[in-house]
Design an enzyme around this catalytic site. Structure first.
Site, PDB file in Angstrom:
ATOM      1  N   GLU A 324      -9.523   0.880 -56.013  1.00  0.00           N
ATOM      2  CA  GLU A 324     -10.576   1.408 -56.876  1.00  0.00           C
ATOM      3  C   GLU A 324     -11.513   0.326 -57.400  1.00  0.00           C
ATOM      4  O   GLU A 324     -11.935   0.335 -58.552  1.00  0.00           O
ATOM      5  CB  GLU A 324      -9.963   2.230 -58.020  1.00  0.00           C
ATOM      6  CG  GLU A 324      -9.184   3.430 -57.500  1.00  0.00           C
ATOM      7  CD  GLU A 324      -8.485   4.262 -58.574  1.00  0.00           C
ATOM      8  OE1 GLU A 324      -8.490   3.832 -59.746  1.00  0.00           O
ATOM      9  OE2 GLU A 324      -7.953   5.325 -58.233  1.00  0.00           O
ATOM     10  N   GLU A 426      -5.296  10.480 -50.513  1.00  0.00           N
ATOM     11  CA  GLU A 426      -4.590  11.043 -51.684  1.00  0.00           C
ATOM     12  C   GLU A 426      -5.051  12.480 -51.946  1.00  0.00           C
ATOM     13  O   GLU A 426      -5.406  12.831 -53.069  1.00  0.00           O
ATOM     14  CB  GLU A 426      -4.833  10.176 -52.927  1.00  0.00           C
ATOM     15  CG  GLU A 426      -4.446   8.721 -52.775  1.00  0.00           C
ATOM     16  CD  GLU A 426      -4.699   7.896 -54.040  1.00  0.00           C
ATOM     17  OE1 GLU A 426      -4.887   8.506 -55.126  1.00  0.00           O
ATOM     18  OE2 GLU A 426      -4.709   6.656 -53.957  1.00  0.00           O
TER      19      GLU A 426
END
Length: 549
Positions: A324, A426
């Site tokens: 991220e 995910e």
């Protein structure tokens, strides 16, 4: 699909294409064309403009901040939108396209990093909740500090697809990219063709990885393990590999839990992603790391990389190196702008056969997040490449609420131009929605991923805990399917070759069309039987397998 006579892949491809353009399907073929480079002149519009075929362009384009659509837009139709944009005044700025109808506003249907003096390609789309007789597409910069008044627009295109047309286009890609023609040739030891031999073929493994997150809750839980192994050929550890889990206290590294999870993965011949080495969000770092600066922090991160990868070298097919980093920059703030480059460099040196990934959220889920727009992701990849970083994979988390299907497809098209493996890493659907709606949206997302030729794998984020799952579970705690679990089982069944049985023809051959993967074959002729296996990997030509009895 099972063919009763020998047929080459090219003939089958022709028949498949013919079926799409014949009277059985007279709708549009999806155009996956995308551009990520700024160009001196705009390209021609996709679909010849679609419903905007008569859009009037003066010279290279028109200067405006909006595009009025003089077309009735229908409910539930899937609209693919694209245009070329150029700005004046600023060197570059992120431009967001939004759609306003008489009923509602869709705040983001696509974004592009537009530049002064050259043309940039915006590709996106939308699905209306209500029909519209009057609508306008607005182009606005996302940074409120700078106001862009002059935006040149060229080659706009708006192509409608019904849901059925969209599905046919998806299936076309599945048939041509996820499957391949096979011909089994049966002969005796003298090379004579054997007509009338019984052929039985069974797919024993799948080439395309579809998996899920697992947690330590799977350890010792035999029913859960059996349920998982029956379905999935890939796994990712939910939290157990993260720094705060393996070294909660400085210098006290403990891989006991992750070792046990790896033993489960290894024993069941499942591939696994390494998630993650570092997480740029400070709240997900060990508390003791937050207090480190300078050389102390540099020493700690070096030890982390080498310890983790040495523990699992060659075990994980991927490493999410710096998780991220489009949204957070904990390490770069403290170690300088080259910190990320160093992470990738050391990770590659430590495990050169693993694919190193960027991994982030809100890249395909939406285009409203300016930090993780498709062009922001591409810019970061190019920056890493410029520094010689071994960054080989594109990780898209995929935590969806309501998926925008043409936007997902458009973003994947643009990322595909980089020629890197793309994984949906995910996937889940927000628990703000009821379970039936979660299942509907999950199926849409999975079909988009599986039918995009540049997506190499799909991971669900559905690790089961006594309290449930992060956002979406596939089963209850007794392993009874929830609606999302039914969707997954249905698609897993759909995306594998069923049991193929047949008899060889006068050429001693039998043909079928199967999903990529490993196969077991049994051939019987009179009182003779032989067993064999073969691999069906990606390729444009028919796979020929010779069996001798």
């Amino acid at each position: 699909m099972m063919l009763q006579q020998h047929i080459s892949f090219h003939i089958f491809f022709f028949l498949l294409l013919l079926s799409l353009v014949s009277s059985l399907y007279d709708g549009p073929l999806y155009d996956s064309t995308a551009y990520t480079q700024c160009k001196e002149h705009p390209e021609k519009p996709l679909y010849n403009g679609g419903v905007l075929f008569n859009f009037n362009i003066a010279g290279d384009g028109v200067t405006s901040s909006s595009l009025v659509l003089y077309n009735n837009l229908t409910h539930d139709t899937i609209y693919s939108f694209s245009a070329w944009l150029r700005i004046e005044g600023l060197d570059s700025v992120m431009i967001r396209a939004s759609l306003e109808t008489e009923n509602e506003t869709y705040y983001c249907i696509g974004t592009v990093l537009a530049n002064r003096g050259c043309w940039s390609f915006l590709k996106g789309g939308f699905v209306l909740n209500y029909p519209s007789n009057s609508s306008t597409i607005f182009f606005q910069n996302t940074d409120a500090k700078y106001i862009v008044h002059n935006i040149d627009i060229a080659s706009p295109s708006l192509q409608p697809f019904t849901k059925q047309q969209w599905g046919i286009n998806q299936q076309y890609i599945v048939n041509t990219k996820r499957k391949r023609a096979v011909t089994i040739h049966v002969s005796d030891t003298n090379g004579r063709k054997l007509q009338g031999a019984s052929v039985s073929v069974e797919q024993i493994s799948k080439d395309f990885p579809i998996g899920s997150a697992i947690a330590k809750t799977i350890l010792g839980n035999i029913p859960y393990q059996n349920w998982f192994v029956k379905r999935f050929n890939a796994a990712v550890f939910e939290n157990e590999l993260k720094w705060y889990a393996t070294e909660p206290h400085e210098g006290k590294v403990n891989y006991t839990i992750s070792d046990q999870m790896m033993q489960f993965v290894r024993a069941n011949k499942i591939i696994a992603r390494g998630h993650n080495i570092f997480w740029e969000d400070p709240k997900y770092n060990p508390a003791w790391v937050l207090n480190l600066t300078g050389t102390q922090l540099q020493s700690a991160v070096n030890s982390r990389i080498k310890s983790l990868i040495n523990q699992y070298k060659t075990e994980f097919i991927h490493w999410d190196v710096s998780n991220e980093m489009l949204h957070f920059d904990f390490y770069e703030q403290r170690l300088g702008p080259n910190a990320t480059f160093h992470f990738f460099e050391v990770a590659h040196e430590s495990d050169p056969l693993a694919t190193l990934f960027m991994n982030d959220f809100n890249v395909v889920e939406t285009c409203s997040d300016v930090n993780s727009s498709v062009d922001a992701y591409i810019s970061r990849i190019r920056e890493l490449r410029k520094y010689g970083v071994f960054m080989d994979g594109i990780g898209l988390e995929g935590h969806f609420t309501k998926p925008n299907l043409p936007l997902i497809r458009a973003i994947l098209d643009k990322l595909a131009t980089l020629d890197l493996p793309i994984w949906l890493t995910e996937i889940d659907i927000s628990n703000t929605l009821d379970q039936d709606t979660q299942a509907i949206y999950l199926e849409q997302v999975l079909r988009e991923g599986f039918s995009h030729p540049s997506v190499n794998g799909i991971m669900l984020w559905t690790a089961l805990h006594p309290y449930g799952c992060y956002q979406m579970c596939l089963t209850d705690n007794d392993l009874n399917n929830l609606p999302s679990g039914d969707v997954v089982d249905k698609l897993l069944q759909e995306w594998q070759t069923g049991h193929v049985e047949g008899v060889t023809d006068e050429h001693g051959s039998h043909s079928f069309y199967g999903f990529l993967g490993e196969y077991r074959i049994i051939v019987e002729y009179h009182n003779r039987t032989t067993n064999s296996t073969f691999s069906l990997c990606s390729g444009e030509e028919t796979r020929h397998v010779t069996i001798t009895l």
